[in-house]
Design an enzyme around this catalytic site. Structure first.
Site, PDB file in Angstrom:
ATOM      1  N   ASN A 194      -8.476  -2.511  -2.891  1.00 53.79           N
ATOM      2  CA  ASN A 194      -9.857  -2.173  -2.556  1.00 53.79           C
ATOM      3  C   ASN A 194     -10.107  -0.666  -2.579  1.00 53.79           C
ATOM      4  O   ASN A 194     -11.249  -0.222  -2.748  1.00 53.79           O
ATOM      5  CB  ASN A 194     -10.220  -2.740  -1.185  1.00 53.79           C
ATOM      6  CG  ASN A 194      -9.346  -2.188  -0.074  1.00 53.79           C
ATOM      7  OD1 ASN A 194      -8.124  -2.326  -0.121  1.00 53.79           O
ATOM      8  ND2 ASN A 194      -9.949  -1.570   0.924  1.00 53.79           N
ATOM      9  N   HIS A 195      -9.062   0.150  -2.450  1.00 58.95           N
ATOM     10  CA  HIS A 195      -9.237   1.602  -2.525  1.00 58.95           C
ATOM     11  C   HIS A 195      -9.289   2.093  -3.964  1.00 58.95           C
ATOM     12  O   HIS A 195      -9.525   3.285  -4.176  1.00 58.95           O
ATOM     13  CB  HIS A 195      -8.114   2.303  -1.765  1.00 58.95           C
ATOM     14  CG  HIS A 195      -8.335   2.307  -0.281  1.00 58.95           C
ATOM     15  ND1 HIS A 195      -8.853   3.380   0.405  1.00 58.95           N
ATOM     16  CD2 HIS A 195      -8.112   1.336   0.644  1.00 58.95           C
ATOM     17  CE1 HIS A 195      -8.933   3.079   1.690  1.00 58.95           C
ATOM     18  NE2 HIS A 195      -8.482   1.849   1.863  1.00 58.95           N
ATOM     19  N   ASP A 203       0.827  -1.205   0.000  1.00 60.79           N
ATOM     20  CA  ASP A 203       0.000   0.000   0.000  1.00 60.79           C
ATOM     21  C   ASP A 203       0.866   1.262   0.000  1.00 60.79           C
ATOM     22  O   ASP A 203       1.838   1.364   0.752  1.00 60.79           O
ATOM     23  CB  ASP A 203      -0.902   0.011   1.231  1.00 60.79           C
ATOM     24  CG  ASP A 203      -1.872  -1.164   1.247  1.00 60.79           C
ATOM     25  OD1 ASP A 203      -1.498  -2.241   0.770  1.00 60.79           O
ATOM     26  OD2 ASP A 203      -2.984  -0.998   1.753  1.00 60.79           O
ATOM     27  N   HIS A 214      -3.554  -8.065  -4.068  1.00 61.63           N
ATOM     28  CA  HIS A 214      -3.690  -7.050  -3.011  1.00 61.63           C
ATOM     29  C   HIS A 214      -4.227  -7.664  -1.719  1.00 61.63           C
ATOM     30  O   HIS A 214      -3.646  -7.480  -0.654  1.00 61.63           O
ATOM     31  CB  HIS A 214      -4.623  -5.927  -3.459  1.00 61.63           C
ATOM     32  CG  HIS A 214      -4.833  -4.898  -2.384  1.00 61.63           C
ATOM     33  ND1 HIS A 214      -3.872  -3.974  -2.047  1.00 61.63           N
ATOM     34  CD2 HIS A 214      -5.885  -4.665  -1.537  1.00 61.63           C
ATOM     35  CE1 HIS A 214      -4.311  -3.221  -1.056  1.00 61.63           C
ATOM     36  NE2 HIS A 214      -5.535  -3.613  -0.741  1.00 61.63           N
ATOM     37  N   HIS A 216      -1.015   4.582  -0.389  1.00 61.17           N
ATOM     38  CA  HIS A 216      -1.992   5.434   0.302  1.00 61.17           C
ATOM     39  C   HIS A 216      -1.598   6.906   0.320  1.00 61.17           C
ATOM     40  O   HIS A 216      -1.580   7.551   1.377  1.00 61.17           O
ATOM     41  CB  HIS A 216      -2.215   4.928   1.729  1.00 61.17           C
ATOM     42  CG  HIS A 216      -3.184   3.787   1.815  1.00 61.17           C
ATOM     43  ND1 HIS A 216      -4.460   3.856   1.284  1.00 61.17           N
ATOM     44  CD2 HIS A 216      -3.069   2.551   2.356  1.00 61.17           C
ATOM     45  CE1 HIS A 216      -5.080   2.716   1.507  1.00 61.17           C
ATOM     46  NE2 HIS A 216      -4.265   1.903   2.153  1.00 61.17           N
ATOM     47  N   HIS A 220      -2.595  -4.861   1.847  1.00 58.20           N
ATOM     48  CA  HIS A 220      -3.932  -4.727   2.420  1.00 58.20           C
ATOM     49  C   HIS A 220      -3.955  -4.504   3.929  1.00 58.20           C
ATOM     50  O   HIS A 220      -4.972  -4.056   4.447  1.00 58.20           O
ATOM     51  CB  HIS A 220      -4.759  -5.968   2.055  1.00 58.20           C
ATOM     52  CG  HIS A 220      -6.240  -5.796   2.217  1.00 58.20           C
ATOM     53  ND1 HIS A 220      -6.894  -4.629   1.908  1.00 58.20           N
ATOM     54  CD2 HIS A 220      -7.206  -6.667   2.650  1.00 58.20           C
ATOM     55  CE1 HIS A 220      -8.194  -4.785   2.137  1.00 58.20           C
ATOM     56  NE2 HIS A 220      -8.403  -6.003   2.591  1.00 58.20           N
ATOM     57  N   ASP A 267      -3.876   0.043  -3.688  1.00 56.20           N
ATOM     58  CA  ASP A 267      -4.140   1.048  -2.650  1.00 56.20           C
ATOM     59  C   ASP A 267      -3.171   2.219  -2.791  1.00 56.20           C
ATOM     60  O   ASP A 267      -2.311   2.453  -1.940  1.00 56.20           O
ATOM     61  CB  ASP A 267      -4.050   0.433  -1.257  1.00 56.20           C
ATOM     62  CG  ASP A 267      -5.356  -0.230  -0.837  1.00 56.20           C
ATOM     63  OD1 ASP A 267      -6.228  -0.403  -1.705  1.00 56.20           O
ATOM     64  OD2 ASP A 267      -5.489  -0.591   0.345  1.00 56.20           O
TER      65      ASP A 267
END
Length: 597
Positions: A238-239, A174, A297, A176, A395, A206
């Site tokens: 998932n993002h 990730d 992910h 982010h 994740h 992500d």
């Protein structure tokens, strides 16, 4: 005869001269003659050798003129009444190693140089964002994002749902919206640029939300994909779904949609958010390295039929998939496969005995909302059926950057050290897969960043409140609540090169529900606490035989220590982890403990 001649005759026939001495003198004379002959022959050999060498190095001019005459059909101008193509010829000199066939083949190869002023602007911004704050808040940046989305979307549509990659390969978890940690990896892993760095680069998803630099991170990673489409691979997390990165009520100013609208205004910001999500809809869901390591992910999907393998199930997911929410054309079974890839987690020790189905190895995730977890049995069945050895996924946040579970068969990589309640000592990690070696690279908490500063930093004392406010909006000043931003001028005009006429129209379904119910998922703090308490991860002791490199401000980027061996499993059994490791230079042990569950 006179006396003198008589005396000489008497001397030659003296009784003191023996026949033996006479033979010796004759032999010496013959040896001297042969030595002289050998010396003369050696001189001749040397002369002939020199002559041959001189003749072989002499350039021989080819009688043919090495030129190429290239004939092309050129269409006449629109004002011309003659529609017959015009033949033109061009005479070019060719090198000694060139040929007509070589020239023809080189001209038919695709041009992989996608560099342009657009990519140059984004790369320069990434290198020094503080010097490009005006660009980051400009309409030019908005134009570049829309053009970049359009170009990358076309590249992703040609890729399968599972990317098959060869090592060496760097694996990142990730991001982010953390530009600082992404910049760390750039400074220490691809210092010369991804195109000049050996190996491939795999990002597990992500890229947005939570951090304040989602737009900058997405722009940079998409630029890398555009410049090196066969070296850079971006998976979906998932993002990268509208339900999550549009969840402004939950993530507030840290949501992707908020940052788009706050930066460019409501209309243009929503347009950029939607077009970026259209790129996300086309991202691959998984990757396989060396036909041995499955990368995703979230985790492994549940099987949906007896006839197909799990890899084939992922490959059958539609090229364009909204997932959360789905498009009208998406099949519910393949929506489940895609959702499992981006949402699932390893089961904790408690879940292994309470909620995991002993027959399938799957159960309900601690996240709730319809997400699943996978236990030891599910991991064993998947690896044995596919012939793989390991699963690498992201994740979940871990302060150590990398964690291991499920009998050291599942690796979790997390490549951001901020915005996940992991403390000030949290590290950002990545993994290098180099054929039979696995190497963990972590950013040490002692590593000093170059441009992201706290609000009370001494380096900001000389800046005005307006300059500090600009940097806060871009995430370059942290540890303070963002103030109200200045009202941006809306821009709703058409951008040059932004044409969607050839795109297929996909409609999001208004009746089908998303595979994950976000309303029932716990708050972010509860999720992080669940991650700390479970999911089968352990912390470290000195007996760990996974190599970890912690990069601090005093550590160079040459990661040349001895790496652990990766044992390949081709039999239907669980692959044990690595052999003993040697040479722990610049390694802080006590990083990861193998959890033998």
């Amino acid at each position: 005869m006179d006396r003198k001649n008589i005396f000489l005759d008497n001397q030659n026939t003296s009784p003191n001269t023996s026949p033996k001495s006479s033979r010796k003198s004759k032999s010496k004379m013959k040896l001297a003659e042969r030595d002289a002959q050998i010396s003369a022959l050696q001189q001749q050999v040397t002369q002939l050798t020199n002559q041959l060498a001189a003749r072989s190095t002499k350039y021989r001019h080819h009688p043919l003129d090495p030129t190429l005459i290239k004939i092309q059909d050129v269409q006449r101008g629109s004002n011309s009444t003659n529609s017959t193509p015009l033949l033109t010829h061009q005479r070019e000199r060719m090198g000694r190693s060139a040929s007509f066939a070589t020239r023809t083949i080189l001209e038919t190869l695709p041009n992989t140089d996608n560099s342009s002023p657009l990519t140059d602007r984004i790369i320069n911004m990434f290198k020094d964002p503080t010097a490009h704050m005006d660009y980051l808040n400009s309409q030019q940046f908005a134009k570049d994002l829309i053009k970049l989305n359009h170009k990358v979307k076309a590249i992703l549509e040609r890729e399968p749902r599972v990317a098959f990659i060869q090592s060496p390969c760097y694996i990142f978890g990730d991001i982010h919206g953390n530009l600082e940690d992404l910049h760390f990896f750039s400074d220490n892993i691809w210092r010369l640029g991804m195109s000049l760095t050996a190996g491939n680069f795999l990002f597990l998803g992500d890229y947005v939300d939570r951090g304040l630099s989602s737009l900058e991170c997405v722009a940079y990673l998409m630029t890398m994909k555009l410049l090196s489409p066969y070296k850079v691979f971006l998976l979906r997390g998932n993002h990268e779904t509208r339900d999550v990165n549009g969840w402004e009520e939950h993530y507030r100013e840290r949501s992707f949609i908020y940052q788009c609208r706050e930066r460019f205004g409501d209309d243009l910001g929503y347009r950029i958010w939607e077009q970026t999500n259209q790129v996300f809809d086309r991202l691959p869901l998984a990757a396989v390295i060396d036909q041995d390591i499955f990368c995703v992910h979230g985790g492994i999907p549940r099987p949906i039929g007896a006839g197909e393998t799990r890899i084939q199930d992922i490959l059958n997911v539609p090229k364009v998939a909204g997932i959360n929410p789905p498009y009208e054309h998406e099949d519910e079974l393949y929506q489940q496969v895609a959702s499992d890839c981006i949402w699932s987690d390893p089961a904790s020790e408690e879940q292994e005995t309470t909620s995991v189905d002993p027959d399938t190895g799957f159960g309900e995730s601690l996240r709730g909302g319809g997400a699943i977890c996978f236990g030891n049995k599910a991991v064993s069945n998947f690896l044995s059926s596919q012939g793989y050895s390991y699963i690498m996924r992201a994740h979940e946040a871990h302060a150590d950057g990398v964690a291991i579970s499920k009998n050291a068969r599942v690796f979790t990589v997390f490549s951001t050290s901020k915005d996940h309640n992991q403390g000030s000592q949290a590290m950002a990690g990545c993994i290098l897969v180099d054929f039979d070696k696995l190497q963990v690279i972590n950013r040490s908490p002692a590593y000093k960043n170059q441009y992201v500063h706290r609000r009370d930093s001494i380096s900001l004392k000389s800046l005005s409140d307006a300059e500090i406010h600009k940097r806060m909006r871009l995430g370059l000043v942290t540890n303070t609540s963002p103030a109200e931003s200045d009202e941006d001028e809306d821009f709703c005009g058409d951008f040059e090169g932004d044409s969607d006429e050839d795109d297929v129209c996909y409609r999001l379904s208004s009746t089908r529900r998303s595979s994950i119910d976000l309303a029932s998922i716990e708050t972010a703090d509860s999720i992080m606490q669940s991650c700390d308490n479970g999911f089968g991860f352990k912390h470290i002791d000195g007996s760990s035989n996974i190599e970890t490199i912690e990069v601090s401000s005093n550590t160079t980027s040459n990661f040349d220590i001895e790496s652990v061996n990766r044992r390949r499993s081709r039999k239907p059994r669980v692959a044990s982890i690595h052999e003993e490791m040697e040479g722990f230079n610049n390694v802080e042990m006590g990083e990861i403990e193998i959890s033998q569950q």
